[in-house]
Design an enzyme around this catalytic site. Structure first.
Site, PDB file in Angstrom:
ATOM      1  N   ARG A 114       0.865  -1.188   0.000  1.00  0.00           N
ATOM      2  CA  ARG A 114       0.000   0.000   0.000  1.00  0.00           C
ATOM      3  C   ARG A 114       0.895   1.229   0.000  1.00  0.00           C
ATOM      4  NH1 ARG A 114      -5.085   2.194   3.496  1.00  0.00           N
ATOM      5  NH2 ARG A 114      -6.074   0.705   2.104  1.00  0.00           N
ATOM      6  N   HIS A 144      -7.426   0.884  -6.377  1.00  0.00           N
ATOM      7  CA  HIS A 144      -7.670   0.145  -5.126  1.00  0.00           C
ATOM      8  C   HIS A 144      -8.356  -1.182  -5.498  1.00  0.00           C
ATOM      9  CE1 HIS A 144      -7.954  -0.619  -1.004  1.00  0.00           C
ATOM     10  NE2 HIS A 144      -8.829   0.281  -0.604  1.00  0.00           N
ATOM     11  N   GLN A 160     -10.191  -3.702  -2.976  1.00  0.00           N
ATOM     12  CA  GLN A 160     -11.461  -3.133  -2.511  1.00  0.00           C
ATOM     13  C   GLN A 160     -12.608  -3.520  -3.446  1.00  0.00           C
ATOM     14  OE1 GLN A 160     -11.928  -0.671   0.264  1.00  0.00           O
ATOM     15  NE2 GLN A 160     -14.021  -1.296  -0.149  1.00  0.00           N
ATOM     16  N   ASP A 194     -16.983   8.003  -1.100  1.00  0.00           N
ATOM     17  CA  ASP A 194     -15.652   7.856  -0.514  1.00  0.00           C
ATOM     18  C   ASP A 194     -15.284   9.222   0.074  1.00  0.00           C
ATOM     19  OD1 ASP A 194     -13.055   7.070   0.110  1.00  0.00           O
ATOM     20  OD2 ASP A 194     -12.335   7.039  -1.964  1.00  0.00           O
ATOM     21  N   CYS A 236     -16.224   2.660   1.092  1.00  0.00           N
ATOM     22  CA  CYS A 236     -15.033   1.845   1.356  1.00  0.00           C
ATOM     23  C   CYS A 236     -14.506   2.052   2.778  1.00  0.00           C
ATOM     24  CB  CYS A 236     -13.955   2.139   0.324  1.00  0.00           C
ATOM     25  SG  CYS A 236     -13.576   3.886   0.171  1.00  0.00           S
ATOM     26  N   ARG A 254     -13.799  -7.358   2.871  1.00  0.00           N
ATOM     27  CA  ARG A 254     -12.398  -7.137   2.469  1.00  0.00           C
ATOM     28  C   ARG A 254     -11.561  -8.365   2.828  1.00  0.00           C
ATOM     29  NH1 ARG A 254     -10.188  -2.368   2.160  1.00  0.00           N
ATOM     30  NH2 ARG A 254      -8.663  -3.522   0.927  1.00  0.00           N
TER      31      ARG A 254
HETATM   32  N1  NVA Z   1      -9.720   7.341  -1.735  1.00  0.00           N
HETATM   33  C1  NVA Z   1      -9.324   6.962  -0.389  1.00  0.00           C
HETATM   34  C2  NVA Z   1      -9.642   5.529  -0.151  1.00  0.00           C
HETATM   35  C3  NVA Z   1      -9.378   5.066   1.252  1.00  0.00           C
HETATM   36  C4  NVA Z   1      -9.675   3.602   1.426  1.00  0.00           C
HETATM   37  C5  NVA Z   1      -7.866   7.256  -0.166  1.00  0.00           C
HETATM   38  O1  NVA Z   1      -7.068   6.964  -1.075  1.00  0.00           O
HETATM   39  O2  NVA Z   1      -7.507   7.768   0.886  1.00  0.00           O
HETATM   40  N1   CP Z   2     -11.126   0.759   2.658  1.00  0.00           N
HETATM   41  C1   CP Z   2      -9.852   0.736   3.068  1.00  0.00           C
HETATM   42  O1   CP Z   2      -8.925   0.503   2.298  1.00  0.00           O
HETATM   43  O2   CP Z   2      -9.688   0.983   4.396  1.00  0.00           O
HETATM   44  P1   CP Z   2      -8.291   1.178   5.141  1.00  0.00           P
HETATM   45  O3   CP Z   2      -7.682   2.469   4.592  1.00  0.00           O
HETATM   46  O4   CP Z   2      -8.614   1.269   6.586  1.00  0.00           O
HETATM   47  O5   CP Z   2      -7.408   0.015   4.814  1.00  0.00           O
END
Ligand code: NVA
Ligand code: CP
Length: 333
Positions: A105, A132, A135, A228, A268, A313
């Site tokens: 990540r 993502h 997800q 989101d 999400c 997830r």
């Molecule tokens: N669009 C958000 C998703 C978090 C799961 C981010 O990248 O922070």
């Molecule tokens: N939805 C998601 O990716 O959550 P986290 O950022 O907590 O992993």
């Protein structure tokens, strides 16, 4: 087939493969609920690399590893040399010689791709600025659980139309025959080239991909409302701009009253539906808004499925790791 492949973005997989992952996730959830062991990665070691913070993805990969019989090892941004003292290529070569699979990540999609190129073991993208993908399997799995099907449904995404989740929802929807409408201000429309390429994919499955700034009309025939955060990780200097642009794109009761049929809410997560967070308080203090992308009322309504989605997830990440690293026999996907 899946064995030894990395899972970096949904575009890399065929409609049949994406569908298989959704169905296999549902199967693994059933096994878990019935207490039937499924140690497809028994004896493996899995590296979990996190440049950005995470609750769901980290927890899901950890529990999924344990259930699959593998040992997870968390390597945070400040724990390892990656980026500061060691290149992506060298890090990948080292980790690939010790671990059987790597979750990443972080910020740049190129880092995930670079790790996959040099590690010699599967790399699973746990979120980058661009995509993502894990997800998506949980999201469409949740939709299938709720509606019993995917093809022919309509998902409306309300909010920042060009972030990792919005982009991924379009691609995955196109692969699975779910129509996706991105409802966002023009300033945050998704990249036109991406939309065109997703529409090409959608031709195969009959899904319709739309982009509009007219959220009120978009939601009328929606089956799924999805939102989101307005400010993604790494964009924290953009709160003021986003609050102004996205306030009209909030999911609230006035909006959901326009929906004519049965619908569910997906998010999400994490979500800003109250002021119980530092950012939530900061936004209220500065711009007088106590709820952002979704109101507390809708977040807690009977239509809300975001916690089922969060649980999924784990089941879907398990499916992704098992098919790419478990030497499973999968007939003709
Ligand atoms: N669009 C958000 C998703 C978090 C799961 C981010 O990248 O922070
Ligand atoms: N939805 C998601 O990716 O959550 P986290 O950022 O907590 O992993």
């Amino acid at each position: 087939m899946f064995q030894d492949r990395s899972f970096l973005k949904i575009i890399d997989f065929t409609p049949a493969e994406v569908k298989y992952l959704v169905d296999f996730s549902i199967h693994l959830k059933d096994l878990k609920q019935r207490g039937i062991p499924h140690e497809y990665l028994k004896g493996q070691n899995i590296a979990l690399l996190f440049e950005k913070t995470s609750t769901r993805t980290r927890a899901a990969f950890t529990v999924a590893c344990n259930d699959l019989g593998a040992a997870p090892e968390y390597l945070g941004a400040n724990d390892i040399q990656l980026g500061k003292k060691e290149s992506v290529e060298d890090t990948a070569k080292v980790l690939g010689r010790m671990f059987d699979g790597i979750e990443f990540r972080g910020f740049k999609q190129e880092v995930a791709e670079g790790l996959a190129e040099h590690a010699g073991v599967p790399v699973w993208n746990g979120l980058t600025d661009a995509w993502h993908p894990t997800q998506m399997i949980a999201d469409y799995m949740t939709i299938k659980e709720e509606f019993g099907k995917l093809e022919g449904l309509k998902l409306v995404y309300c909010g920042d139309g060009r972030n990792n989740v919005a982009n991924s929802l379009m691609v995955a929807g196109a692969k699975l025959g779910v129509s996706v409408t991105i409802a966002s201000p023009k300033e945050l429309f998704p990249d036109e080239e991406l939309v065109e390429s997703v529409r090409e994919i959608a031709k195969e499955t009959g899904s319709v991909i739309e982009v509009t700034d007219d959220i009120n009309s978009a939601v009328v025939d929606a089956n799924i409302l999805y939102t989101d955060v307005w400010v993604s990780m790494g964009e924290e200097d953009k709160f003021e701009e986003r609050v102004k642009l996205l306030k009209p794109y909030q999911i609230n009761k006035e909006l959901t009253d326009r929906i004519e049929g049965d619908w569910i809410l997906l998010h999400c997560l994490p979500a800003f539906h109250d002021t119980e967070t530092q950012y939530g308080k900061m936004v209220e203090e500065n711009w007088g808004l106590s709820e952002m992308e979704v109101t507390d009322e809708v977040f807690r309504s009977e239509n809300a499925r975001q916690f089922q989605q969060a649980e999924n997830r784990m089941h879907s990440i398990k499916a992704i790791m098992a098919v790419t690293n478990g030497n499973l026999f999968i007939p003709r996907v």
